[in-house]
Design an enzyme around this catalytic site. Structure first.
Site, PDB file in Angstrom:
ATOM      1  N   ALA A   9      42.120  46.271  34.121  1.00 47.35           N
ATOM      2  CA  ALA A   9      41.868  45.448  32.938  1.00 47.35           C
ATOM      3  C   ALA A   9      43.106  44.736  32.429  1.00 47.35           C
ATOM      4  O   ALA A   9      43.011  43.864  31.572  1.00 47.35           O
ATOM      5  CB  ALA A   9      41.263  46.304  31.827  1.00 47.35           C
ATOM      6  N   ARG A  14      53.467  39.173  32.933  1.00 50.51           N
ATOM      7  CA  ARG A  14      54.664  38.776  33.671  1.00 50.51           C
ATOM      8  C   ARG A  14      54.370  38.006  34.963  1.00 50.51           C
ATOM      9  O   ARG A  14      55.288  37.511  35.618  1.00 50.51           O
ATOM     10  CB  ARG A  14      55.533  40.011  33.959  1.00 50.51           C
ATOM     11  CG  ARG A  14      56.322  40.444  32.724  1.00 50.51           C
ATOM     12  CD  ARG A  14      57.405  41.407  33.099  1.00 50.51           C
ATOM     13  NE  ARG A  14      56.878  42.740  33.349  1.00 50.51           N
ATOM     14  CZ  ARG A  14      57.409  43.584  34.239  1.00 50.51           C
ATOM     15  NH1 ARG A  14      58.420  43.226  34.996  1.00 50.51           N
ATOM     16  NH2 ARG A  14      56.882  44.785  34.381  1.00 50.51           N
ATOM     17  N   TYR A  99      44.434  52.187  40.744  1.00 51.48           N
ATOM     18  CA  TYR A  99      44.837  51.041  39.928  1.00 51.48           C
ATOM     19  C   TYR A  99      44.748  49.763  40.757  1.00 51.48           C
ATOM     20  O   TYR A  99      45.213  49.718  41.906  1.00 51.48           O
ATOM     21  CB  TYR A  99      46.274  51.255  39.412  1.00 51.48           C
ATOM     22  CG  TYR A  99      46.335  52.484  38.514  1.00 51.48           C
ATOM     23  CD1 TYR A  99      46.174  52.370  37.138  1.00 51.48           C
ATOM     24  CD2 TYR A  99      46.461  53.758  39.065  1.00 51.48           C
ATOM     25  CE1 TYR A  99      46.154  53.503  36.324  1.00 51.48           C
ATOM     26  CE2 TYR A  99      46.447  54.892  38.265  1.00 51.48           C
ATOM     27  CZ  TYR A  99      46.298  54.759  36.894  1.00 51.48           C
ATOM     28  OH  TYR A  99      46.262  55.877  36.103  1.00 51.48           O
ATOM     29  N   GLU A 150      54.995  60.274  28.019  1.00 47.95           N
ATOM     30  CA  GLU A 150      55.313  58.870  28.292  1.00 47.95           C
ATOM     31  C   GLU A 150      56.754  58.581  27.891  1.00 47.95           C
ATOM     32  O   GLU A 150      57.281  59.181  26.943  1.00 47.95           O
ATOM     33  CB  GLU A 150      54.345  57.955  27.518  1.00 47.95           C
ATOM     34  CG  GLU A 150      52.932  57.985  28.066  1.00 47.95           C
ATOM     35  CD  GLU A 150      52.882  57.608  29.534  1.00 47.95           C
ATOM     36  OE1 GLU A 150      53.256  56.484  29.878  1.00 47.95           O
ATOM     37  OE2 GLU A 150      52.479  58.459  30.362  1.00 47.95           O
ATOM     38  N   ARG A 329      39.735  22.865  65.849  1.00 43.87           N
ATOM     39  CA  ARG A 329      39.049  23.036  64.561  1.00 43.87           C
ATOM     40  C   ARG A 329      37.742  23.809  64.712  1.00 43.87           C
ATOM     41  O   ARG A 329      37.281  24.085  65.818  1.00 43.87           O
ATOM     42  CB  ARG A 329      38.828  21.662  63.939  1.00 43.87           C
ATOM     43  CG  ARG A 329      40.157  21.004  63.532  1.00 43.87           C
ATOM     44  CD  ARG A 329      39.965  19.587  63.044  1.00 43.87           C
ATOM     45  NE  ARG A 329      38.921  19.485  62.037  1.00 43.87           N
ATOM     46  CZ  ARG A 329      38.283  18.362  61.723  1.00 43.87           C
ATOM     47  NH1 ARG A 329      38.589  17.233  62.358  1.00 43.87           N
ATOM     48  NH2 ARG A 329      37.348  18.360  60.811  1.00 43.87           N
ATOM     49  N   SER A 401      42.875   6.352  80.257  1.00 38.87           N
ATOM     50  CA  SER A 401      43.599   6.406  78.985  1.00 38.87           C
ATOM     51  C   SER A 401      43.075   5.374  77.998  1.00 38.87           C
ATOM     52  O   SER A 401      42.519   4.349  78.383  1.00 38.87           O
ATOM     53  CB  SER A 401      45.085   6.147  79.226  1.00 38.87           C
ATOM     54  OG  SER A 401      45.606   7.192  80.011  1.00 38.87           O
ATOM     55  N   ARG A 436      36.376  -4.347  79.457  1.00 43.89           N
ATOM     56  CA  ARG A 436      37.750  -4.783  79.312  1.00 43.89           C
ATOM     57  C   ARG A 436      37.755  -6.287  79.478  1.00 43.89           C
ATOM     58  O   ARG A 436      37.029  -6.812  80.327  1.00 43.89           O
ATOM     59  CB  ARG A 436      38.536  -4.183  80.495  1.00 43.89           C
ATOM     60  CG  ARG A 436      39.934  -3.754  80.190  1.00 43.89           C
ATOM     61  CD  ARG A 436      40.583  -3.420  81.495  1.00 43.89           C
ATOM     62  NE  ARG A 436      40.619  -1.996  81.795  1.00 43.89           N
ATOM     63  CZ  ARG A 436      40.931  -1.506  83.001  1.00 43.89           C
ATOM     64  NH1 ARG A 436      41.157  -2.324  84.019  1.00 43.89           N
ATOM     65  NH2 ARG A 436      40.980  -0.228  83.197  1.00 43.89           N
TER      66      ARG A 436
HETATM   67  C1  UD1 Z   1      51.014  54.373  33.129  1.00 40.17           C
HETATM   68  C2  UD1 Z   1      51.073  55.857  32.825  1.00 40.17           C
HETATM   69  C3  UD1 Z   1      52.466  56.412  33.171  1.00 40.17           C
HETATM   70  C4  UD1 Z   1      52.793  56.106  34.614  1.00 40.17           C
HETATM   71  C5  UD1 Z   1      52.643  54.623  34.909  1.00 40.17           C
HETATM   72  C6  UD1 Z   1      52.771  54.364  36.382  1.00 40.17           C
HETATM   73  C7  UD1 Z   1      49.552  56.204  30.977  1.00 40.17           C
HETATM   74  C8  UD1 Z   1      49.451  56.409  29.517  1.00 40.17           C
HETATM   75  N1  UD1 Z   1      50.779  56.070  31.445  1.00 40.17           N
HETATM   76  O1  UD1 Z   1      51.957  53.772  32.254  1.00 40.17           O
HETATM   77  O2  UD1 Z   1      52.499  57.795  32.950  1.00 40.17           O
HETATM   78  O3  UD1 Z   1      54.125  56.535  34.889  1.00 40.17           O
HETATM   79  O4  UD1 Z   1      51.329  54.148  34.498  1.00 40.17           O
HETATM   80  O5  UD1 Z   1      52.783  52.983  36.588  1.00 40.17           O
HETATM   81  O6  UD1 Z   1      48.564  56.204  31.671  1.00 40.17           O
HETATM   82  N2  UD1 Z   1      44.999  49.514  32.175  1.00 40.17           N
HETATM   83  C9  UD1 Z   1      43.716  49.181  31.847  1.00 40.17           C
HETATM   84  N3  UD1 Z   1      43.327  49.244  30.555  1.00 40.17           N
HETATM   85  C10 UD1 Z   1      44.169  49.627  29.561  1.00 40.17           C
HETATM   86  C11 UD1 Z   1      45.486  49.956  29.914  1.00 40.17           C
HETATM   87  C12 UD1 Z   1      45.884  49.902  31.225  1.00 40.17           C
HETATM   88  O7  UD1 Z   1      42.917  48.810  32.720  1.00 40.17           O
HETATM   89  O8  UD1 Z   1      43.726  49.655  28.412  1.00 40.17           O
HETATM   90  C13 UD1 Z   1      45.417  49.424  33.586  1.00 40.17           C
HETATM   91  C14 UD1 Z   1      46.449  48.332  33.772  1.00 40.17           C
HETATM   92  O9  UD1 Z   1      45.824  47.141  34.197  1.00 40.17           O
HETATM   93  C15 UD1 Z   1      47.334  48.890  34.850  1.00 40.17           C
HETATM   94  C16 UD1 Z   1      47.220  50.398  34.681  1.00 40.17           C
HETATM   95  O10 UD1 Z   1      46.063  50.618  33.924  1.00 40.17           O
HETATM   96  O11 UD1 Z   1      46.871  48.574  36.133  1.00 40.17           O
HETATM   97  C17 UD1 Z   1      48.434  51.018  34.062  1.00 40.17           C
HETATM   98  O12 UD1 Z   1      48.597  50.486  32.767  1.00 40.17           O
HETATM   99  P1  UD1 Z   1      50.018  50.263  32.145  1.00 40.17           P
HETATM  100  O13 UD1 Z   1      49.854  49.745  30.774  1.00 40.17           O
HETATM  101  O14 UD1 Z   1      50.853  49.479  33.080  1.00 40.17           O
HETATM  102  O15 UD1 Z   1      50.553  51.751  32.068  1.00 40.17           O
HETATM  103  P2  UD1 Z   1      52.033  52.193  31.957  1.00 40.17           P
HETATM  104  O16 UD1 Z   1      52.469  52.019  30.550  1.00 40.17           O
HETATM  105  O17 UD1 Z   1      52.843  51.560  32.992  1.00 40.17           O
END
Ligand code: UD1
Ligand code: CA
Length: 454
Positions: A9, A14, A99, A150, A329, A401, A436
Site C-alpha cells: 500500500a 522517494r 512485501y 522500532e 518482426r 536486385s 524495365r
Molecule cells: C518495517 C518494520 C521494521 C522492519 C522494516 C524492514 C513495522 C512496524 N516495522 O518498518 O521492523 O525493520 O519494515 O524494512 O512493521 N505498508 C503498507 N501499509 C501501511 C504501512 C506499510 O502496505 O500502512 C507496506 C509498505 O508499502 C512497505 C511495507 O509495508 O512495503 C513496510 O512499510 P514501511 O513503512 O516501509 O515500514 P518500515 O518503517 O520500514
C-alpha cells in the site's frame, strides 16, 4: 494450508513517480509480480494483496493473476495493513506476510518460516546489519526473541542491536487475528505496528523461531530508483551465474539482461550487451552476437545470429544465419538453413528451407518457398494504403536486385525476375519476367554546364 499476504500500500515517495512503487519494473516485470511469483511457487491457497496508493492501478496491472485485492485507504502502519486483509483469511491456515517492494526473496528462504508456523511457532526472518539504522531491532533475552522495537522507539542500548527485522514472518492465522486486534498506535510514529505481535506471541507462550536469508540481498527493499537499479543488477548477476553454471558461454556475464526466461541448450554462446525479453529459447550450439535483442523467440540448433539483430515474436529454425543488422518482426517463421542479412526486415512471413535474403530488403506478409534467392533491395509492397496483401514466392525463384513485388502477387516455381522489375501481375513458373524501360544510349549527349555568376 498456506495463505500469503503481500503488503503493497505504500506510496513510495522517494521513487518520484506517479506510478505506485510496486509497479516499477525489475527485469521487465513489476516488483509486485516477482512477489506474486514467489507466492505461487510456495503453493499458497490464497494470495492477498493489500494496496493503497494509485487507485486501481495495482489491481489492474495484475488483473490476470488469481489474487485477492484489499484496499487500505489510509496507511496507518503494517499492523493496520494486515488487519484490512484478515477478514479474507481462514482461521485454519498459516499466514505468511511478504512485501510488494521486496522482490528477490527466495522460496527456500521462506519455506522454514512456513514450517515453523505450521508447527505452532512464529517464523520470523531476521538479518544482521551494520549499521542497523532505521530497522526494527530484535530484542532477545537468554537467546530467545522477546519483542521487536522500532528504530524510532528504541533506546540507545536497543539501537546498538544489529539483528534487525526484515518484516517477513509467518504465523497461525487464528492467533494472528487475536494479536492484530489488540494492537495500539501509542508509539513514536502513531502507527499500528505489525512488529508488536512478537511480544504478544511470546506472552501467549508461542516460540519465535528466527531464520536468516541465504543471501542478504533477498530482503532488500526498493525505496528509490537507485535501489531499484541496484536490485536489477543483483538479479541479473544471479541469472547470469545460473546460465554459466548450466554451461552457457557468456562473453561478459555483467553485460547480459534477461527480462523473462531464457532457456539454453548445450554450447550456446552469447556475446556482450544482449537483451532477452519474455520467453526465449536457444537450441544447441546457437551463437548470439553482440548487441542483439530477442523477444519471445525460439531459435533452433546451430543457428548463428550476428551482431545488432532484433528478433521479435518469431520462430527461427535450424542452422540459420541471421544478421548483422537484421530485424525480424512478429509472425515470422524461418525454416532450415535460411539466411537473412544486413538491413533486411521480415514481418509476418514464412520463409522455407534454404532461402536467402541477404541485403537491404523488406519482406512482409509473404509466403516464401524453398531455395529462393532474393536480390539486394527487394521490396514486397504489401500495403496499398488501406489493406495489407500477401506475396507468394514459390520454390527456386530468383529475384533480381531492386525489385518491387506489388501484392497480392505470386511468383511461380523456378521463375526469374530481372533486376529492377516492378511486378504487378503474377509471374509464371520457370520463365524470366521483367518490367524495365529499354536501355537507350544518346550518343554525343553533353552534361549541362554551370552558368557563371554575373
Ligand atoms: C518495517 C518494520 C521494521 C522492519 C522494516 C524492514 C513495522 C512496524 N516495522 O518498518 O521492523 O525493520 O519494515 O524494512 O512493521 N505498508 C503498507 N501499509 C501501511 C504501512 C506499510 O502496505 O500502512 C507496506 C509498505 O508499502 C512497505 C511495507 O509495508 O512495503 C513496510 O512499510 P514501511 O513503512 O516501509 O515500514 P518500515 O518503517 O520500514
Ligand atoms: Ca521500509
Amino acid at each position: 494450508m498456506l495463505e500469503i499476504l503481500i503488503l503493497a500500500a505504500g506510496k513510495g515517495t522517494r521513487m518520484r513517480s506517479d506510478l505506485p512503487k510496486v509497479l516499477h519494473k525489475l527485469a521487465g516485470k513489476p516488483l509486485l509480480g516477482h512477489v506474486v511469483d514467489t507466492a505461487r511457487a510456495l503453493g499458497a491457497t490464497q494470495t492477498c494483496v493489500v494496496y493503497g496508493f494509485g487507485g486501481d492501478a495495482v489491481p489492474q496491472a495484475l488483473a490476470g493473476e488469481p489474487l485477492t485485492f484489499v484496499l487500505q485507504a489510509e496507511q496507518q502502519g503494517t499492523g493496520h495493513a494486515v488487519q484490512q486483509a484478515l477478514p479474507r483469511l481462514s482461521d485454519d491456515s498459516v499466514t505468511l506476510v511478504l512485501y510488494g517492494d521486496v522482490p528477490l526473496t527466495q522460496v527456500t528462504t521462506l519455506q522454514p518460516l512456513i514450517a515453523a508456523a505450521l508447527a505452532g511457532r512464529l517464523g520470523l526472518l531476521t538479518v544482521n546489519l551494520n549499521p542497523p539504522d532505521g530497522y526494527g531491532r530484535i530484542v532477545r533475552e537468554q537467546g530467545q526473541v522477546k519483542r521487536i522495537v522500532e528504530h524510532k522507539d528504541a533506546t540507545p542500548a536497543e539501537r546498538s542491536i544489529q539483528e534487525v527485522n526484515t518484516g517477513i514472518l509467518a504465523a497461525n492465522t487464528r492467533q494472528l487475528r487475536q494479536w492484530i486486534g489488540r494492537l495500539k498506535n501509542d508509539n513514536a510514529q502513531g502507527e499500528y505496528y505489525l512488529t508488536d505481535i512478537i511480544a504478544m506471541a511470546v506472552e501467549a507462550g508461542v516460540m519465535i523461531e528466527t531464520h536468516h536469508p541465504a543471501h542478504a540481498w533477498e530482503v532488500l527493499g526498493v525505496n528509490s530508483k537507485a535501489q531499484l537499479a541496484e536490485l536489477e543488477r543483483i538479479h541479473q548477476h544471479e541469472v547470469a551465474q545460473g546460465l554459466l553454471e548450466a554451461g552457457v558461454t557468456l562473453l561478459d556475464p555483467a553485460r547480459l539482461d534477461v527480462r523473462g526466461t531464457l532457456r539454453c541448450g548445450r554450447d550456446v554462446a552469447i556475446d556482450v550487451n544482449c537483451v532477452f525479453e519474455g520467453s526465449v529459447s536457444l537450441g544447441d550450439g546457437v551463437q548470439v552476437g553482440a548487441n542483439c535483442v530477442l523477444r519471445n523467440v525460439t531459435v533452433a540448433a546451430g543457428t548463428k545470429i550476428d551482431a545488432f539483430t532484433l528478433i521479435d515474436d518469431a520462430v527461427v529454425g535450424e542452422a540459420n544465419k541471421i544478421g548483422p543488422f537484421s530485424r525480424i518482426r512478429p509472425g515470422s517463421t524461418l525454416a532450415r538453413d535460411v539466411h537473412v542479412g544486413n538491413f533486411v526486415e521480415i514481418k509476418n512471413s514464412q520463409i522455407d528451407d534454404g532461402s536467402k535474403i541477404n541485403h537491404l530488403s523488406y519482406v512482409g506478409d509473404t509466403t516464401m518457398g524453398k531455395n529462393v534467392n532474393i536480390g539486394a533491395g527487394t521490396i514486397t509492397c504489401n500495403y496499398d494504403g488501406a489493406n495489407k496483401h500477401r506475396t507468394v514466392i514459390e520454390d527456386d525463384v530468383f529475384v533480381g536486385s531492386d525489385t518491387q513485388l506489388v501484392a497480392p502477387v505470386t511468383v511461380g516455381k523456378g521463375a526469374t525476375l530481372g533486376a529492377g522489375t516492378t511486378l504487378t501481375r503474377d509471374a509464371p513458373p520457370g520463365e524470366l519476367t521483367l518490367s524495365r524501360a529499354k536501355q537507350t544510349t544518346f550518343s554525343g549527349w553533353q552534361r549541362p554546364v554551370k552558368t557563371p555568376k554575373p
